[in-house]
Motif scaffolding. Structure first.
Motif, PDB file in Angstrom:
ATOM      1  N   LEU A 200       2.802   0.889  16.556  1.00 20.93           N
ATOM      2  CA  LEU A 200       4.145   0.177  16.788  1.00 20.93           C
ATOM      3  C   LEU A 200       3.111  -1.273  16.569  1.00 20.93           C
ATOM      4  O   LEU A 200       2.425  -2.126  16.565  1.00 20.93           O
ATOM      5  N   ILE A 201       4.178  -1.894  15.382  1.00 20.87           N
ATOM      6  CA  ILE A 201       4.554  -3.457  14.814  1.00 20.87           C
ATOM      7  C   ILE A 201       5.682  -3.944  14.749  1.00 20.87           C
ATOM      8  O   ILE A 201       6.490  -4.119  14.539  1.00 20.87           O
ATOM      9  N   PRO A 202       4.928  -5.469  14.836  1.00 19.81           N
ATOM     10  CA  PRO A 202       5.749  -6.748  15.179  1.00 19.81           C
ATOM     11  C   PRO A 202       6.292  -7.303  13.536  1.00 19.81           C
ATOM     12  O   PRO A 202       6.072  -6.645  12.736  1.00 19.81           O
ATOM     13  N   ASN A 203       7.995  -7.500  14.203  1.00 20.81           N
ATOM     14  CA  ASN A 203       8.582  -7.896  12.859  1.00 20.81           C
ATOM     15  C   ASN A 203       7.965  -9.204  12.198  1.00 20.81           C
ATOM     16  O   ASN A 203       6.423  -9.934  13.016  1.00 20.81           O
ATOM     17  N   GLY A 204       7.512  -9.048  11.193  1.00 21.40           N
ATOM     18  CA  GLY A 204       8.250 -10.204  10.111  1.00 21.40           C
ATOM     19  C   GLY A 204       7.169 -10.242   9.681  1.00 21.40           C
ATOM     20  O   GLY A 204       6.846  -8.828   9.175  1.00 21.40           O
ATOM     21  N   LEU A 205       6.548 -11.381   8.111  1.00 20.46           N
ATOM     22  CA  LEU A 205       5.581 -10.597   7.093  1.00 20.46           C
ATOM     23  C   LEU A 205       4.151 -10.204   8.248  1.00 20.46           C
ATOM     24  O   LEU A 205       3.741  -9.008   7.356  1.00 20.46           O
ATOM     25  N   TYR A 206       3.840 -10.412   9.084  1.00 19.58           N
ATOM     26  CA  TYR A 206       2.541 -10.083  10.045  1.00 19.58           C
ATOM     27  C   TYR A 206       2.346  -8.590   9.838  1.00 19.58           C
ATOM     28  O   TYR A 206       1.650  -7.604   9.855  1.00 19.58           O
ATOM     29  N   GLY A 207       3.275  -8.135  10.473  1.00 13.16           N
ATOM     30  CA  GLY A 207       4.603  -7.167  11.012  1.00 13.16           C
ATOM     31  C   GLY A 207       4.047  -6.107   9.348  1.00 13.16           C
ATOM     32  O   GLY A 207       3.280  -4.751   9.684  1.00 13.16           O
ATOM     33  N   GLU A 208       4.496  -6.666   8.196  1.00 12.26           N
ATOM     34  CA  GLU A 208       5.088  -5.882   6.951  1.00 12.26           C
ATOM     35  C   GLU A 208       3.245  -5.453   6.792  1.00 12.26           C
ATOM     36  O   GLU A 208       3.114  -4.586   6.075  1.00 12.26           O
ATOM     37  N   ARG A 209       2.731  -6.294   6.737  1.00  7.92           N
ATOM     38  CA  ARG A 209       1.421  -6.137   6.437  1.00  7.92           C
ATOM     39  C   ARG A 209       0.013  -4.744   7.118  1.00  7.92           C
ATOM     40  O   ARG A 209      -0.526  -4.605   6.304  1.00  7.92           O
ATOM     41  N   ALA A 210       0.383  -5.592   7.964  1.00 11.31           N
ATOM     42  CA  ALA A 210      -0.363  -4.669   8.837  1.00 11.31           C
ATOM     43  C   ALA A 210       0.118  -3.096   9.169  1.00 11.31           C
ATOM     44  O   ALA A 210      -0.735  -2.130   8.486  1.00 11.31           O
ATOM     45  N   SER A 211       1.357  -3.066   9.321  1.00 11.00           N
ATOM     46  CA  SER A 211       2.105  -1.898   8.481  1.00 11.00           C
ATOM     47  C   SER A 211       1.662  -0.989   7.333  1.00 11.00           C
ATOM     48  O   SER A 211       1.062   0.279   7.412  1.00 11.00           O
ATOM     49  N   THR A 212       1.382  -1.369   6.275  1.00 12.10           N
ATOM     50  CA  THR A 212       0.548  -1.436   4.899  1.00 12.10           C
ATOM     51  C   THR A 212      -0.548  -1.078   4.742  1.00 12.10           C
ATOM     52  O   THR A 212      -1.038  -0.506   4.219  1.00 12.10           O
ATOM     53  N   ALA A 213      -1.109  -1.931   5.929  1.00 10.17           N
ATOM     54  CA  ALA A 213      -2.915  -1.227   5.775  1.00 10.17           C
ATOM     55  C   ALA A 213      -2.805   0.002   6.708  1.00 10.17           C
ATOM     56  O   ALA A 213      -3.663   0.404   6.706  1.00 10.17           O
ATOM     57  N   PHE A 214      -2.225  -0.226   8.064  1.00 11.66           N
ATOM     58  CA  PHE A 214      -2.534   0.925   8.896  1.00 11.66           C
ATOM     59  C   PHE A 214      -1.884   2.599   7.928  1.00 11.66           C
ATOM     60  O   PHE A 214      -2.911   3.280   7.962  1.00 11.66           O
ATOM     61  N   LEU A 215      -0.456   1.922   7.783  1.00  7.39           N
ATOM     62  CA  LEU A 215      -0.728   3.563   6.763  1.00  7.39           C
ATOM     63  C   LEU A 215      -2.138   4.256   5.482  1.00  7.39           C
ATOM     64  O   LEU A 215      -1.608   5.148   5.499  1.00  7.39           O
ATOM     65  N   ARG A 216      -2.357   3.102   4.708  1.00  6.89           N
ATOM     66  CA  ARG A 216      -3.042   3.238   3.719  1.00  6.89           C
ATOM     67  C   ARG A 216      -4.631   3.879   4.102  1.00  6.89           C
ATOM     68  O   ARG A 216      -5.239   4.842   3.984  1.00  6.89           O
ATOM     69  N   SER A 217      -4.703   3.104   5.253  1.00  9.22           N
ATOM     70  CA  SER A 217      -6.158   3.570   6.403  1.00  9.22           C
ATOM     71  C   SER A 217      -6.095   5.025   7.148  1.00  9.22           C
ATOM     72  O   SER A 217      -6.841   5.697   6.695  1.00  9.22           O
ATOM     73  N   VAL A 218      -5.108   5.220   7.264  1.00 14.14           N
ATOM     74  CA  VAL A 218      -4.730   6.969   8.122  1.00 14.14           C
ATOM     75  C   VAL A 218      -4.721   8.014   7.061  1.00 14.14           C
ATOM     76  O   VAL A 218      -5.051   8.674   6.899  1.00 14.14           O
ATOM     77  N   GLU A 219      -3.803   6.840   5.880  1.00 11.66           N
ATOM     78  CA  GLU A 219      -3.953   7.797   4.055  1.00 11.66           C
ATOM     79  C   GLU A 219      -5.273   8.340   4.232  1.00 11.66           C
ATOM     80  O   GLU A 219      -5.775   9.423   4.013  1.00 11.66           O
ATOM     81  N   GLY A 220      -6.117   7.255   4.100  1.00 14.93           N
ATOM     82  CA  GLY A 220      -8.045   7.459   3.214  1.00 14.93           C
ATOM     83  C   GLY A 220      -8.706   7.947   3.712  1.00 14.93           C
ATOM     84  O   GLY A 220      -9.513   8.700   3.457  1.00 14.93           O
ATOM     85  N   ALA A 221      -8.303   8.520   5.865  1.00 12.91           N
ATOM     86  CA  ALA A 221      -9.675   8.872   5.885  1.00 12.91           C
ATOM     87  C   ALA A 221      -8.966  10.190   6.344  1.00 12.91           C
ATOM     88  O   ALA A 221      -9.564  11.198   7.426  1.00 12.91           O
ATOM     89  N   GLY A 222      -7.717  10.700   5.622  1.00 11.28           N
ATOM     90  CA  GLY A 222      -7.541  11.911   6.216  1.00 11.28           C
ATOM     91  C   GLY A 222      -6.147  12.217   7.549  1.00 11.28           C
ATOM     92  O   GLY A 222      -6.229  13.440   7.622  1.00 11.28           O
TER      93      GLY A 222
END
Length: 244
Positions: A200-222
């Motif tokens: 669940l990601i809030p709109n705005g610049l913070y949300g964009e950066r958080a979603s990018t970090a979330f996707l990369r972290s999940v992908e990296g963890a398998g």
């Protein structure tokens, strides 16, 4: 005339003559002493000292800005104290002062500077007044304005921003960095056997950066991201995102 009469007469005649000589000798001696007293030179007569006026002391030159404080470490707190973010800035200023009081030290002096009227100007003023460390600013754009000024003066900056792109070259972050926290949560979930993730990601610049970090972290963890929903900062916004 008998011999005794002659002697008596001679004695009588000699007495007045002797007295006269003694008197003249006394007069001459007195005259000589008087003459001597006039001949003896007198010492130089010094004129009486004239009273001198006291010299007026020139007052010390007054330096602009705050007085120099060599006994304490000068710390500048750069936060918004006016404008739309004044509430956050005042809260940070109060918390900073309480933290200093809790330490019980008298070696630190905190001075607040308002960044709402210009972060760069606030930094220049703080450095001119002897700041040895800058706490703040709060916003990333203010950090970008302050960083080069502080770097030129070799004054470190501890910012409250969570934008990692402004860190480096003497500028450090104390703000909440979402990427690190997201990665720790994902790693913990994977250690517990979780493979599917939703965000669940809030709109705005913070949300964009958080979603990018979330996707990369999940992908990296398998793991796998099965849903990623955004929400607005309004009443019921996050509830609608959960329903979707």
């Amino acid at each position: 005339m008998a011999t005794g009469d002659v002697m008596a007469e001679a004695a009588t005649f000699g007495q007045p003559r002797t007295r006269g000589l003694a008197r003249w000798a006394a007069i001459v001696a007195a005259g000589l002493l008087a003459a001597c007293s006039t001949v003896v030179p007198r010492g130089p007569v010094s004129a009486p000292d004239r009273p001198t006026r006291p010299q007026a002391e020139r007052p010390d030159e007054v330096e602009a800005g705050l007085p120099r404080d060599t006994q304490r470490n000068r710390v500048a707190l750069l936060v918004p104290l006016s404008g739309s973010n004044a509430g956050v800035g005042r809260s940070i200023a109060n918390a900073t002062m309480l933290a200093v009081l809790d330490t019980g030290t008298d070696k630190v002096r905190i001075t607040n500077y308002d960044t709402a009227t210009g972060a760069a100007a606030a930094a220049q003023r703080a450095i001119a007044e002897g700041a040895q460390l800058i706490l703040g600013p709060l916003l990333s754009e203010d950090v970008r304005a302050v960083a080069p000024i502080a770097r030129a003066a070799r004054v470190p900056v501890l910012s409250f921003s969570n934008d990692v792109s402004v860190a480096g070259n003497g500028t450090y972050l104390m703000g909440y960095a979402p990427a690190q926290s997201i990665d720790r949560v994902v790693q913990y979930a994977r250690s517990r056997g979780v493979t599917s993730f939703a965000g669940l990601i809030p709109n705005g610049l913070y949300g964009e950066r958080a979603s990018t970090a979330f996707l990369r972290s999940v992908e990296g963890a398998g793991g796998e991201v099965v849903s990623l929903q955004t929400y607005g900062r309004v009443a019921g916004g996050i509830a609608g995102a959960v329903t979707r």
